[in-house]
Enzyme design. Structure first.
Site: not given
Length: 518
Positions: A87, A162, A186
């Protein structure tokens, strides 16, 4: 589609050790898949940066060590040579780290996060950095400054957020493993809507050093995978005490993969699974509730005792979270001001003062959702309102922690749907922040209490994945892995295959989308 990319990380690792495939072949197969389906305009768009040269170099090194044999080959980590995605909130030396924001466009970190150091030491080739909502603020990956990520199950739908980029990359067979961060769900909520496994470890079980902070008392790095065993293996690799992180737990990493294997064997006799009364009912889609009830029956068939528990203060969790998180976030993002960190934007006219440079920089560098939360957080922390808002929210947080403590007196693990709905269409909630925030209603309590949680695929509703969430007491991550693996095994036995085995022909869908735009 290459058979290599459909292997789980554990299966691929076994094939690498047996010499049935090389790491270079595995990395190249995943790079080819990314090239085929990850087009930013019409494809999944899971990646913001591809790290092909370095990934192939690491793979080549692993292959050479294995070919030479001897002590060095024996000392290789079991996952050595298995590619991974990261990420783009986790700093990685030699690659851009943008946090999905224009504020950090092109920024190159001078150091590695602790989890990246561990990934590099274990010689897992890093395929690249994945898309996210800006500074991890969102539930759909529609708030990235670099465009939406799309759900591999339906390119017109969101992949969650997210960390939608990491979940979509794993679901699309672009990577067998990925790293995410979970502040209010997330990792778990994207896992639910993409049919992948997403785990949030106990707060402090995995170092946060090098993860760009959103809300420091809530953030947690964790694994994104296609199987429970893969998540356990990855958490074992990245977990452990880190003196560079003041919140890191000074305790050894538990045998999580052993717990997952035990659960997959199937016997849950004596395990009490608590259904959280407050996380269900109104607001949860009928298909989600149906898959949840079916999962409970499968757990019961494997010997688990299903009990109902009440956590009465969970109904306040969303409100408390959206005071605590913006407050901490507004403080953490204050350093991105054009003076200390981030891009610098000069005012278009008039005198160039520090105040005006800060204003111009933050106006240009931050997106609407980040600005919204900064305003909310700054207000909650302001003189005269601190006790009324932030202080009160922290008191509610304590009550939620007590709810967990009481519930775990009656149950070994807790269970709920991960998300109240399946993936919604892109753009459906982008202009309705409150509707967007409700996507995290079932995942937020775990972050407020610091307990571990995991989401596993529970079947389909109208052709889209549904997630089942397990929560365990702090420090007892092995419990959630055991029960999650048991449900995973029961469902795969019922289906006759892993959930993603019936995913659509993504390459054809991407080609059709491109044709439609031309």
């Amino acid at each position: 589609m290459s058979q290599i990319i459909t292997l789980s990380a554990a299966e691929l690792a076994a094939a690498l050790r047996a010499g049935e495939v090389t790491s270079v072949e595995a990395v190249q197969a995943h790079l080819d898949r990314i090239a085929a389906v990850d087009d930013a305009e019409s494809g999944v768009h899971a990646f913001l940066h591809i790290n092909a040269e370095e990934a192939l170099a690491v793979a080549s090194e692993v292959d050479a060590i294995r070919a030479a044999g001897g002590a060095e080959a024996q000392a290789l980590h079991p996952l050595a040579g298995v590619p991974i995605a990261v990420k783009d909130l986790i700093v990685t030396k030699g690659q851009p780290t943008t946090a999905g924001s224009a504020m950090l466009k092109g920024w190159m970190s001078p150091y590695d996060a602790t989890v990246i150091e561990k990934i590099r030491a274990a010689k897992l080739p890093i395929l690249g950095k994945t898309n996210l909502d800006e500074f991890a603020q969102g539930s759909s990956t529609e708030h990235s400054a670099y465009g939406n990520t799309r759900n591999p199950w339906d390119l017109n739908r969101i992949p969650g957020g997210s960390g939608g980029g990491s979940a979509a990359a794993v679901a699309a067979f672009e990577a067998p493993l990925a790293l995410g961060t979970d502040t209010g769900g997330s990792i778990r909520q994207p896992g639910a809507v993409t049919g992948t496994v997403g785990a949030k470890p106990t707060y402090g079980a995995v170092s946060r050093y090098g993860a760009i902070a959103m809300a420091s008392s809530l953030d947690q790095i964790g694994p994104v995978t296609r199987t429970v065993l893969d998540s356990a293996l990855l958490q074992e690799l990245i977990g452990g005490h880190d003196p560079k992180d003041s919140t890191s737990l000074p305790e050894p990493v538990p045998a999580l993969s052993d717990a997952a294997r035990l659960g997959a064997a199937g016997d849950l006799t004596g395990v009490r699974v608590g259904v959280i009364d407050e996380l269900g009912g109104e607001g949860y889609e009928e298909g989600v509730k149906a898959r949840f009830e079916e999962s409970l029956e499968l757990l019961k068939a494997r010997g688990a005792e299903i009990v109902t528990v009440s956590c009465p203060h969970f109904k306040y969790a969303l409100s408390a979270y959206y005071l605590i998180m913006p407050s901490e976030m507004s403080s953490n993002l204050a350093k991105f001001d054009g003076v200390r960190y981030g891009q610098r934007v000069l005012p278009e006219s008039g005198p160039v003062t520090i105040e005006r440079v800060m204003g111009a920089t933050r106006a240009a560098g931050f997106g609407d959702e980040v600005k919204r939360r900064i305003i909310l957080g700054t207000y909650a922390l302001s003189a005269g309102y601190y006790d009324a808002y932030y202080g009160s929210a922290q008191k509610v947080r304590t009550l939620i922690q007590r709810d967990f403590e009481a519930a775990f007196q009656s149950a070994d693990v807790l269970v709920s749907p991960t998300s109240p709905t399946v993936a919604f269409e892109l753009g459906a909630k982008i202009d309705d922040p409150l509707a967007m925030y409700l996507n995290d209603i079932a995942t937020i309590p775990a972050n407020l209490a610091g307990v571990p949680g995991i989401s596993v695929p529970g079947g389909l509703s109208e052709g889209l994945p549904v997630g089942i969430q397990f929560l365990a007491p702090a420090h007892e991550d092995a419990r959630m892995y055991r029960v999650a693996a048991a449900l995973e095994a029961a469902l795969e036995q019922q289906w006759g295959h892993p959930l993603l085995a019936e995913a659509q022909d993504l390459e054809s869908a991407v080609a059709a989308a491109k044709e439609g735009k031309n």
